[in-house]
Scaffold this active site. Structure first.
Site, PDB file in Angstrom:
ATOM      1  N   ASP A  68      18.137  43.094  48.086  1.00 52.43           N
ATOM      2  CA  ASP A  68      17.992  44.036  46.985  1.00 52.43           C
ATOM      3  C   ASP A  68      16.619  44.707  46.968  1.00 52.43           C
ATOM      4  O   ASP A  68      15.708  44.309  47.698  1.00 52.43           O
ATOM      5  CB  ASP A  68      18.259  43.335  45.637  1.00 52.43           C
ATOM      6  CG  ASP A  68      17.559  41.979  45.515  1.00 52.43           C
ATOM      7  OD1 ASP A  68      16.689  41.679  46.354  1.00 52.43           O
ATOM      8  OD2 ASP A  68      17.881  41.231  44.577  1.00 52.43           O
ATOM      9  N   ASN A 136      20.253  33.336  34.887  1.00 52.44           N
ATOM     10  CA  ASN A 136      21.580  33.600  34.320  1.00 52.44           C
ATOM     11  C   ASN A 136      22.665  33.521  35.388  1.00 52.44           C
ATOM     12  O   ASN A 136      23.784  33.978  35.184  1.00 52.44           O
ATOM     13  CB  ASN A 136      21.598  34.971  33.631  1.00 52.44           C
ATOM     14  CG  ASN A 136      21.244  36.102  34.593  1.00 52.44           C
ATOM     15  OD1 ASN A 136      21.101  35.881  35.798  1.00 52.44           O
ATOM     16  ND2 ASN A 136      21.097  37.307  34.076  1.00 52.44           N
ATOM     17  N   HIS A 138      22.472  34.954  38.428  1.00 59.53           N
ATOM     18  CA  HIS A 138      22.596  36.101  39.328  1.00 59.53           C
ATOM     19  C   HIS A 138      22.199  35.727  40.748  1.00 59.53           C
ATOM     20  O   HIS A 138      21.384  34.840  40.979  1.00 59.53           O
ATOM     21  CB  HIS A 138      21.854  37.338  38.800  1.00 59.53           C
ATOM     22  CG  HIS A 138      20.368  37.313  38.878  1.00 59.53           C
ATOM     23  ND1 HIS A 138      19.556  37.447  37.767  1.00 59.53           N
ATOM     24  CD2 HIS A 138      19.521  37.223  39.925  1.00 59.53           C
ATOM     25  CE1 HIS A 138      18.296  37.430  38.136  1.00 59.53           C
ATOM     26  NE2 HIS A 138      18.236  37.286  39.444  1.00 59.53           N
ATOM     27  N   GLU A 143      24.129  40.843  38.413  1.00 64.65           N
ATOM     28  CA  GLU A 143      24.016  40.239  37.093  1.00 64.65           C
ATOM     29  C   GLU A 143      25.396  39.834  36.568  1.00 64.65           C
ATOM     30  O   GLU A 143      26.418  40.313  37.078  1.00 64.65           O
ATOM     31  CB  GLU A 143      23.395  41.262  36.125  1.00 64.65           C
ATOM     32  CG  GLU A 143      21.982  41.710  36.504  1.00 64.65           C
ATOM     33  CD  GLU A 143      20.908  40.704  36.077  1.00 64.65           C
ATOM     34  OE1 GLU A 143      21.182  39.491  36.018  1.00 64.65           O
ATOM     35  OE2 GLU A 143      19.787  41.160  35.796  1.00 64.65           O
TER      36      GLU A 143
HETATM   37  C1  GLP Z   1      15.133  38.034  41.409  1.00 65.74           C
HETATM   38  C2  GLP Z   1      15.759  38.350  42.763  1.00 65.74           C
HETATM   39  C3  GLP Z   1      16.753  37.303  43.176  1.00 65.74           C
HETATM   40  C4  GLP Z   1      16.136  35.921  42.993  1.00 65.74           C
HETATM   41  C5  GLP Z   1      15.849  35.684  41.558  1.00 65.74           C
HETATM   42  C6  GLP Z   1      15.281  34.302  41.270  1.00 65.74           C
HETATM   43  O1  GLP Z   1      15.851  38.525  40.351  1.00 65.74           O
HETATM   44  N1  GLP Z   1      16.403  39.638  42.790  1.00 65.74           N
HETATM   45  O2  GLP Z   1      17.152  37.534  44.519  1.00 65.74           O
HETATM   46  O3  GLP Z   1      17.020  34.945  43.475  1.00 65.74           O
HETATM   47  O4  GLP Z   1      14.897  36.658  41.147  1.00 65.74           O
HETATM   48  O5  GLP Z   1      13.916  34.312  41.478  1.00 65.74           O
HETATM   49  P1  GLP Z   1      12.984  33.060  41.612  1.00 65.74           P
HETATM   50  O6  GLP Z   1      13.243  32.513  42.970  1.00 65.74           O
HETATM   51  O7  GLP Z   1      11.603  33.622  41.490  1.00 65.74           O
HETATM   52  O8  GLP Z   1      13.357  32.136  40.530  1.00 65.74           O
END
Ligand code: GLP
Length: 245
Positions: A68, A136, A138, A143
């Site tokens: 992304d 959440n 995702h 989402e």
């Molecule tokens: C962002 C990214 C996701 C990632 C998520 C969790 O929203 N787009 O790909 O998995 O955050 O992030 P973290 O690993 O910092 O908890």
């Protein structure tokens, strides 16, 4: 069926995840790696850099496609996911930067999303997809929704995601409200999926995602239907599922 690995801590989790990625690349030099951003994979990337420096693995012939990118940020912006990937991995290994792909957040949504899907198709899909897990549920920036997304698409980020990601920005207002993300359909076609989640804050969503109903309200729950998914946790993120595995 999902395989679970519970590591002692974040370092061990990172070593396990990197070990799986390394073994895929050693067996298949020109593997297509689906990569993720966020804080979870940083340790994994450090381990991969070490492995490259110790001549254990070469990424020279690999292709990478990231999940992304924020809409409106260009790759030079230090908050963009392109910048993150260069900084945390690509600048330190021998992958050909021309073979590393992240959606371009500056391009028109319809065109960019279609082009990104065509690109992934042209590589024959993803061999190994690394995923983090949003609070959440995702994955990528898919989402909670009424249905599972198929291909790459523009998404509006939820308040909870904006809130969680504000730590990387100066002010919450600076967090982009939209992103382009690889779809759930594409993630599900990856031959192998490795999802990493660490810390107590993730323990409840880990249980919901992997032991609750398969529902687009918890996007990661679809991985229960994937034929080869490994979920790597640390002791803190695993507390609520320890008795279930
Ligand atoms: C962002 C990214 C996701 C990632 C998520 C969790 O929203 N787009 O790909 O998995 O955050 O992030 P973290 O690993 O910092 O908890």
């Amino acid at each position: 069926m999902i395989k679970f690995i519970v590591a002692k801590n974040y370092d061990e989790l990172s070593k396990k995840a990197a070990g799986i990625i390394k073994s895929v690349v050693v067996l298949n030099n020109d593997a297509v790696l689906g990569l993720a951003t966020g804080s979870s994979p940083i340790g994994t990337y450090k381990e991969l850099i070490n492995a490259y420096k110790n001549n254990e693995v070469s990424f020279k012939n690999c292709i990478s496609v990231n999940l992304d990118e924020y809409k409106g940020l260009d790759g030079e912006n230090d908050q963009s996911y392109r910048y993150f990937m260069n900084d945390n991995l690509f600048n330190h290994i021998d992958i050909d930067k021309n073979n590393t792909f992240v959606p371009n957040g500056l391009n028109d949504a319809t065109e960019e999303c279609k082009a990104y899907d065509n690109l992934i198709d042209s590589f024959g899909g993803v061999d190994l997809q690394l995923l983090g897990l949003g609070l959440n549920g995702h994955i990528g920036f898919n989402e909670p929704a009424d249905s599972f997304s198929m291909g790459t698409q523009e998404v509006a980020l939820t308040e909870s995601t904006i809130e969680a990601n504000k730590r990387f920005f100066e002010k919450v207002e600076d967090v982009p409200k939209f992103a382009y993300t690889m779809g759930i359909g594409t993630i599900m076609t990856a031959k192998k999926v490795v999802l990493i989640a660490s810390g107590a804050a993730k323990s409840s969503i880990v249980k919901q995602a992997f032991f609750g109903a398969v529902t687009p309200n918890v996007p990661a729950s679809i991985l229960q239907m994937h034929p080869d998914t490994t979920v790597i946790l640390d002791e803190e993120s695993a507390t609520e599922i320890l008795e279930l595995i």
